[in-house]
Design a protein around this motif. Sequence first.
Motif, PDB file in Angstrom:
ATOM      1  N   UNK A 146     -17.540 -58.325 -21.290  1.00 37.10           N
ATOM      2  CA  UNK A 146     -18.267 -58.033 -20.035  1.00 37.10           C
ATOM      3  C   UNK A 146     -19.020 -59.553 -19.590  1.00 37.10           C
ATOM      4  N   UNK A 147     -18.959 -59.879 -18.412  1.00 37.61           N
ATOM      5  CA  UNK A 147     -19.392 -61.114 -17.928  1.00 37.61           C
ATOM      6  C   UNK A 147     -21.090 -60.934 -18.001  1.00 37.61           C
ATOM      7  N   UNK A 148     -21.681 -61.926 -18.264  1.00 38.75           N
ATOM      8  CA  UNK A 148     -23.195 -62.167 -18.166  1.00 38.75           C
ATOM      9  C   UNK A 148     -23.877 -61.911 -16.902  1.00 38.75           C
ATOM     10  N   UNK A 201     -24.244 -58.122 -21.908  1.00 41.68           N
ATOM     11  CA  UNK A 201     -24.213 -56.947 -22.294  1.00 41.68           C
ATOM     12  C   UNK A 201     -23.152 -56.455 -23.158  1.00 41.68           C
ATOM     13  N   UNK A 202     -23.159 -55.232 -23.933  1.00 37.52           N
ATOM     14  CA  UNK A 202     -21.964 -54.787 -24.476  1.00 37.52           C
ATOM     15  C   UNK A 202     -21.162 -53.938 -23.469  1.00 37.52           C
ATOM     16  N   UNK A 203     -19.913 -53.712 -23.940  1.00 37.31           N
ATOM     17  CA  UNK A 203     -18.985 -53.096 -22.900  1.00 37.31           C
ATOM     18  C   UNK A 203     -19.505 -51.508 -22.551  1.00 37.31           C
ATOM     19  N   UNK A 204     -20.238 -50.890 -23.562  1.00 37.92           N
ATOM     20  CA  UNK A 204     -20.412 -49.566 -23.181  1.00 37.92           C
ATOM     21  C   UNK A 204     -21.984 -49.583 -22.294  1.00 37.92           C
ATOM     22  N   UNK A 205     -22.648 -50.669 -22.074  1.00 35.39           N
ATOM     23  CA  UNK A 205     -23.889 -50.594 -21.136  1.00 35.39           C
ATOM     24  C   UNK A 205     -23.778 -51.556 -19.721  1.00 35.39           C
ATOM     25  N   UNK A 206     -24.117 -50.967 -18.904  1.00 32.50           N
ATOM     26  CA  UNK A 206     -24.003 -51.621 -17.556  1.00 32.50           C
ATOM     27  C   UNK A 206     -25.422 -52.130 -17.156  1.00 32.50           C
ATOM     28  N   UNK A 207     -25.459 -53.053 -16.261  1.00 30.74           N
ATOM     29  CA  UNK A 207     -26.397 -53.853 -15.723  1.00 30.74           C
ATOM     30  C   UNK A 207     -27.521 -52.878 -15.184  1.00 30.74           C
ATOM     31  N   UNK A 208     -27.199 -52.097 -14.247  1.00 29.11           N
ATOM     32  CA  UNK A 208     -28.321 -50.994 -13.911  1.00 29.11           C
ATOM     33  C   UNK A 208     -28.872 -50.168 -14.935  1.00 29.11           C
ATOM     34  N   UNK A 209     -28.049 -49.879 -15.934  1.00 34.55           N
ATOM     35  CA  UNK A 209     -28.426 -49.009 -17.120  1.00 34.55           C
ATOM     36  C   UNK A 209     -29.622 -49.738 -17.859  1.00 34.55           C
ATOM     37  N   UNK A 258     -26.728 -56.393 -28.445  1.00 37.00           N
ATOM     38  CA  UNK A 258     -25.971 -56.057 -29.555  1.00 37.00           C
ATOM     39  C   UNK A 258     -25.547 -54.906 -29.774  1.00 37.00           C
ATOM     40  N   UNK A 259     -26.249 -53.504 -29.394  1.00 40.23           N
ATOM     41  CA  UNK A 259     -25.856 -52.482 -29.615  1.00 40.23           C
ATOM     42  C   UNK A 259     -26.721 -51.767 -28.487  1.00 40.23           C
ATOM     43  N   UNK A 260     -26.196 -50.268 -28.332  1.00 42.72           N
ATOM     44  CA  UNK A 260     -26.935 -49.261 -27.567  1.00 42.72           C
ATOM     45  C   UNK A 260     -26.669 -48.045 -28.127  1.00 42.72           C
ATOM     46  N   UNK A 261     -27.849 -47.171 -28.277  1.00 43.50           N
ATOM     47  CA  UNK A 261     -27.388 -45.701 -28.644  1.00 43.50           C
ATOM     48  C   UNK A 261     -27.865 -44.882 -27.379  1.00 43.50           C
ATOM     49  N   UNK A 262     -27.159 -43.626 -26.911  1.00 43.51           N
ATOM     50  CA  UNK A 262     -27.370 -42.950 -25.926  1.00 43.51           C
ATOM     51  C   UNK A 262     -27.912 -41.644 -26.431  1.00 43.51           C
ATOM     52  N   UNK A 263     -28.669 -41.108 -25.388  1.00 45.08           N
ATOM     53  CA  UNK A 263     -29.193 -39.877 -25.641  1.00 45.08           C
ATOM     54  C   UNK A 263     -28.240 -38.782 -24.902  1.00 45.08           C
ATOM     55  N   UNK A 264     -28.581 -37.639 -25.146  1.00 43.76           N
ATOM     56  CA  UNK A 264     -27.860 -36.580 -24.012  1.00 43.76           C
ATOM     57  C   UNK A 264     -27.973 -36.775 -22.665  1.00 43.76           C
TER      58      UNK A 264
END
Length: 275
Positions: A1-3, A17-25, A66-72
């Motif tokens: 993903x582009x910076x 960013x990591x692939x599973x995390x968006x800019x707005x998130x 580097x990484x992200x954990x998501x909640x419900x």
Amino acid sequence: MSPFILPRTTPQVSVHLTEDLGRDQLLSFPAFQNWLSTLQHSLSLQKNKDHTFNSAPYRLRKIDIQSVDFFGGGRVGFVKLKAEVSNDHGEKLPGSVFLRGGSVAMMLILQPDDTPEKSENEKQVILTLQPRIPAGSLSLAELPAGMLDDSGTFAGGAAKEIEEETGLKIAENELTDLTSLGLPSDDESCENLQRAFYPSAGGCDEFVPLFLWQKRVPRDTLQQWQGKLTGLREHGEKITLMLCPLEKLWQCGGRDSKALAGYALYQGLKSEGKI
């Protein structure tokens, strides 16, 4: 993903960013917002001539997620990142950060109502025994605590966590903010840090305001708290309550930074007549 470039940054700060995390998130994640604004304010203080780093100021130059954990519900819960903070001489500050946001802790003291008024005799602190897998423990003794949500006050968060972990319903106005009372009223550093303690500031943004609640109860009621099962069972919480004599809190809760901080704040504020 582009910076992308962080808005309103000089010099520009690129974020990878990591692939599973968006800019707005990321930009709407409260823990990221708080960490970034606090860091940027502290960096801005370097312009003061008496600042330690005034002659070779440090700047935030890059952030690698580097990484992200998501909640419900897909809500961002935890973020691990590496921030490049360096000066023009190529000197860098350690920048590995685990973002989880604030928590709140509670020091709950029960005392038999047949003891003399205003005495410290027979005060008991409520500790929770529960699994803490990151510590490798299935029964860690600690002060009740929980993560803060995105709304409400610290005291409101404390009252909510008290009810969830112990079953006690306590009004916000019955709580005393020990950390705020214990910290200097005028912070000479002028950094916009939280009025809370930071249990692991070398790697984590977590800050913990600590609240006190005291109540006199019938002696037979006090005994009923020992070994009581509590917690949100539907959320997988397995909590057992333990009563610890106040004067032994530094031993019973010796592995818990919240308990040690609570004991120190209580004793210090008590000696100065502030509680």
